[in-house]
Design an enzyme around this catalytic site. Structure first.
Site, PDB file in Angstrom:
ATOM      1  N   ALA A  92       0.980  -1.296  -0.060  1.00 27.23           N
ATOM      2  CA  ALA A  92      -0.031   0.052   0.107  1.00 27.23           C
ATOM      3  C   ALA A  92       0.871   1.222  -0.034  1.00 27.23           C
ATOM      4  O   ALA A  92       1.845   1.105   0.534  1.00 27.23           O
ATOM      5  CB  ALA A  92      -0.913   0.025   1.234  1.00 27.23           C
ATOM      6  N   VAL A  93       0.354   2.223  -0.611  1.00 27.36           N
ATOM      7  CA  VAL A  93       0.954   3.677  -0.607  1.00 27.36           C
ATOM      8  C   VAL A  93       0.003   4.662  -0.244  1.00 27.36           C
ATOM      9  O   VAL A  93      -1.079   4.475  -0.885  1.00 27.36           O
ATOM     10  CB  VAL A  93       1.559   3.920  -2.223  1.00 27.36           C
ATOM     11  CG1 VAL A  93       2.268   5.297  -2.071  1.00 27.36           C
ATOM     12  CG2 VAL A  93       2.517   2.702  -2.413  1.00 27.36           C
ATOM     13  N   TYR A  96       0.809  -4.509 -11.520  1.00 27.18           N
ATOM     14  CA  TYR A  96       1.465  -5.804 -11.716  1.00 27.18           C
ATOM     15  C   TYR A  96       1.727  -6.316 -12.959  1.00 27.18           C
ATOM     16  O   TYR A  96       2.700  -6.784 -13.483  1.00 27.18           O
ATOM     17  CB  TYR A  96       0.327  -6.685 -10.932  1.00 27.18           C
ATOM     18  CG  TYR A  96       0.623  -6.476  -9.478  1.00 27.18           C
ATOM     19  CD1 TYR A  96       1.859  -6.365  -8.436  1.00 27.18           C
ATOM     20  CD2 TYR A  96      -0.813  -6.172  -8.661  1.00 27.18           C
ATOM     21  CE1 TYR A  96       1.671  -6.072  -7.301  1.00 27.18           C
ATOM     22  CE2 TYR A  96      -0.624  -6.110  -7.300  1.00 27.18           C
ATOM     23  CZ  TYR A  96       0.292  -5.891  -6.464  1.00 27.18           C
ATOM     24  OH  TYR A  96       0.336  -5.635  -5.421  1.00 27.18           O
ATOM     25  N   ASN A 108      -9.766  -3.241  -8.447  1.00 25.39           N
ATOM     26  CA  ASN A 108      -8.427  -2.301  -8.408  1.00 25.39           C
ATOM     27  C   ASN A 108      -7.519  -2.277  -9.672  1.00 25.39           C
ATOM     28  O   ASN A 108      -6.608  -3.032  -9.623  1.00 25.39           O
ATOM     29  CB  ASN A 108      -7.693  -2.821  -7.175  1.00 25.39           C
ATOM     30  CG  ASN A 108      -6.541  -1.926  -6.578  1.00 25.39           C
ATOM     31  OD1 ASN A 108      -6.068  -1.033  -7.246  1.00 25.39           O
ATOM     32  ND2 ASN A 108      -6.001  -2.326  -5.461  1.00 25.39           N
ATOM     33  N   GLU A 122      -2.628 -11.589  -4.744  1.00 23.95           N
ATOM     34  CA  GLU A 122      -4.036 -11.477  -4.960  1.00 23.95           C
ATOM     35  C   GLU A 122      -4.445  -9.993  -4.775  1.00 23.95           C
ATOM     36  O   GLU A 122      -3.765  -9.368  -4.054  1.00 23.95           O
ATOM     37  CB  GLU A 122      -4.781 -12.181  -3.989  1.00 23.95           C
ATOM     38  CG  GLU A 122      -4.660 -13.925  -4.033  1.00 23.95           C
ATOM     39  CD  GLU A 122      -3.596 -14.477  -3.286  1.00 23.95           C
ATOM     40  OE1 GLU A 122      -3.062 -13.655  -2.246  1.00 23.95           O
ATOM     41  OE2 GLU A 122      -2.753 -15.320  -3.679  1.00 23.95           O
TER      42      GLU A 122
END
Length: 170
Positions: free
Chosen positions: A79-80, A124, A117, A112
């Site tokens: 996460a960012v 990815y 998203n 996953e």
């Protein structure tokens, strides 16, 4: 501010609460809260996991946690903070983890993510992952997941013996 201004480093036990809150708000939103402080602290302290942070001053701007096994690695959390997104922070942490997996002889990396998203999916894909499966109801029976895989080498392949680099003695 670019990512190069925010170095990637290892998380410590004191980061656990901040990472847990980021997980709750940025990853687990609407699903309940599984990755609380104690669970994050256990992952940080576990030898089979690597926990990274990128800091903007004393504040964590982004984090990633990955488990390492003999043949595969699993990206558990990444996460960012919204204020730091789109600056290459996630990409830098993912690159660091990929290089570490290669050095460790890992054959594949797995992740996953929520099917909704799109930003993570694009990240990815750009990093060399391929979509392998969509799992309806994966997240508490409410939301589908996308499973993705990045092959780093052929599974069960014999790795060449490591040799130290030679020195140029001119």
């Amino acid at each position: 501010m670019a990512c190069r201004d925010l170095p990637v480093g290892f998380a410590n036990a004191g980061d656990a609460q901040s990472l847990a809150i980021m997980s709750r708000d940025l990853i687990e939103a609407g699903l309940g809260w599984e990755y609380r402080r104690d669970r994050i602290a256990a992952l940080i302290g576990d030898a089979e996991h690597v926990a990274l942070v990128t800091r903007d001053g004393p504040r964590v701007a982004g984090f990633a946690i990955m488990s390492f096994r003999d043949e595969h690695a699993h990206l558990v959390l990444l996460a960012v903070r919204p204020t730091h997104q789109r600056r290459g922070i996630a990409r830098a942490m993912l690159s660091w983890l990929t290089e570490s997996a290669l050095v460790a002889g890992v054959a594949s990396m797995h992740v996953e993510l929520r099917a909704t998203n799109a930003a993570a999916h694009a990240l990815y894909l750009d990093a060399g992952f391929s979509e392998t499966l969509r799992v309806p109801g994966y997240y508490r029976g409410r939301e589908a997941a996308v499973r993705m895989l990045k092959l780093l080498r052929a599974p069960n392949a014999t790795m060449p013996a490591w040799r130290p680099p030679t020195l140029d003695r001119r």
